[in-house]
Each structure stands twice: as structure tokens, then as C-alpha cells.
Design a protein around this motif. Structure first.
Motif, PDB file in Angstrom:
ATOM      1  N   GLU A  43       5.930 -11.928   4.320  1.00 35.57           N
ATOM      2  CA  GLU A  43       4.978 -11.868   3.209  1.00 35.57           C
ATOM      3  C   GLU A  43       3.582 -11.500   3.701  1.00 35.57           C
ATOM      4  N   THR A 102       1.634  -8.258   2.460  1.00 35.59           N
ATOM      5  CA  THR A 102       0.343  -8.478   1.799  1.00 35.59           C
ATOM      6  C   THR A 102      -0.751  -7.672   2.490  1.00 35.59           C
ATOM      7  N   TYR A 119      -0.157  -3.966   1.352  1.00 36.68           N
ATOM      8  CA  TYR A 119      -0.380  -3.638  -0.061  1.00 36.68           C
ATOM      9  C   TYR A 119      -1.696  -4.172  -0.633  1.00 36.68           C
ATOM     10  N   GLY A 120      -2.299  -5.134   0.044  1.00 34.52           N
ATOM     11  CA  GLY A 120      -3.537  -5.709  -0.476  1.00 34.52           C
ATOM     12  C   GLY A 120      -3.312  -6.848  -1.452  1.00 34.52           C
ATOM     13  N   SER A 121      -2.059  -7.150  -1.727  1.00 36.21           N
ATOM     14  CA  SER A 121      -1.702  -8.314  -2.537  1.00 36.21           C
ATOM     15  C   SER A 121      -0.289  -8.722  -2.165  1.00 36.21           C
ATOM     16  N   SER A 122       0.020  -9.969  -2.407  1.00 35.81           N
ATOM     17  CA  SER A 122       1.344 -10.467  -2.076  1.00 35.81           C
ATOM     18  C   SER A 122       2.371  -9.933  -3.069  1.00 35.81           C
ATOM     19  N   SER A 147       3.084 -11.935  -6.088  1.00 33.90           N
ATOM     20  CA  SER A 147       2.188 -11.922  -7.247  1.00 33.90           C
ATOM     21  C   SER A 147       2.544 -10.812  -8.239  1.00 33.90           C
ATOM     22  N   TRP A 148       3.520  -9.985  -7.913  1.00 31.43           N
ATOM     23  CA  TRP A 148       3.850  -8.832  -8.748  1.00 31.43           C
ATOM     24  C   TRP A 148       4.814  -9.163  -9.885  1.00 31.43           C
TER      25      TRP A 148
END
Length: 178
Positions: free
Chosen positions: A128, A132, A135-138, A141-142
Motif C-alpha cells: 500500500e 500510495t 499514485y499520490g493516494s492510497s 481510498s478509491w
């Protein structure tokens, strides 16, 4: 490149076994001069790579879909929606094949089994964190049902038509070759 010496040794042993056990047709194409080593593969395949991943339906019909794959510790990892058909197929029948191709220049072909990395899996946090950072986010969270998957390879070969030129063009250091 995040692979440890043990990761590289494990991957190299797999690559050697796979190539040695391949049929004469494949070995005629993926000759020793065109075969990529574990260090070369991991040096070339940093970041996200679009994989073609095969699954099998309950009726035994093959399905291929594209997904974002990351070679991490010598194994492909990816996420997808838990409601995706591929996730349902892999839960019921975890055998898979994955291919990464760049025209005739570079190819990596993998057969193995998918392991789902649940929240309590000891490797989940590292996977993870890697995703993260990319992509700049986990990925968690998608959506509410994102699943983390890793292909445990049983067979893998890496191919470069003009191996030396490709490695030089991609800036793979001399000490990471062969």
C-alpha cells in the motif's frame, strides 16, 4: 528497485528454471542473449506497467483484462475492485497469467497464482505504501471494496530482442547487467 538480495536470488532461480524448462520453440526466440536476468528485469520494470492479466470463468472460458501492475520484490502486485469480474474469477480460480510487452523490444511473461493481501496480511502495508507513493493516494481510498493482489509466480521469463542496446538505452547500470 526495492528488491533485496534474497528477492533477486529467488527471482533469478525462477527465471533460470523457467527458461530451462521452456520448449524448443520458446528457447529459439528467447535465446540466452535475449534473456533478461533478475537484476535487469527489476532495473527495467520500476514504476507502473500495464499488464494483460488472464483469468478463467466458471465455465472455463479465458478472460484478459488490462491493469496497473507493479513489480515489487520480484512479484507483480495490483489492485482492483472487489466487485470486478477478474476479482471474482481469481477468488474462485487463483491461477493466472500476466504479460507485459513493449512491441518486439521487451516482454515479461508470468504464470502463477494470485494471493489476496487482506488488511492483516504482513506485506499489505508495504504494498500500500508503494502504491500510495506512486499514485499520490492510497488505492484503499478509491472505493469501499478495493482488493490488493500479488501474483506468486511459478514460471517467468524476461525477453529483450536487443538486450544490450535496450539496457544501455534505459540507463540500467553496468553492474546491474547480466
Amino acid at each position: 528497485m526495492l528488491e533485496t538480495p534474497a528477492d533477486l536470488d529467488r527471482l533469478q532461480a525462477l527465471l533460470d528454471r523457467s527458461h530451462a524448462g521452456a520448449g524448443s520453440h520458446l528457447r529459439g526466440i528467447i535465446t540466452d542473449e535475449r534473456t533478461l536476468t533478475a537484476r535487469e528485469l527489476t532495473g527495467l520494470l520500476t514504476g507502473m506497467r500495464t499488464l494483460a492479466v488472464a483469468t478463467v470463468t466458471a465455465a472455463g472460458e479465458p478472460r484478459i483484462s488490462g491493469l496497473d501492475g507493479h513489480l515489487l520484490h520480484g512479484r507483480w502486485v495490483f489492485t482492483t475492485s472487489g466487485s470486478a469480474h477478474k476479482a471474482h474469477h481469481l477468488r474462485a480460480r487463483p491461477a493466472t497469467s500476466a504479460a507485459y510487452l513493449e512491441g518486439d523490444d521487451l516482454g515479461v511473461f508470468t504464470h502463477g497464482h494470485v494471493e489476496f493481501l487482506g488488511p492483516d496480511h504482513p506485506d499489505r502495508a508495504e504494498v500500500e505504501a508503494h502504491l500510495t507513493a506512486h499514485y499520490g493516494s492510497s488505492p484503499s481510498s478509491w472505493g469501499d471494496d478495493i482488493v490488493y493482489c500479488r501474483v506468486e509466480p511459478t514460471w517467468m521469463v524476461g525477453y529483450a530482442f536487443q538486450r544490450s542496446a535496450l539496457l544501455a538505452d534505459r540507463g540500467v547500470p553496468e553492474d546491474a547487467r547480466g
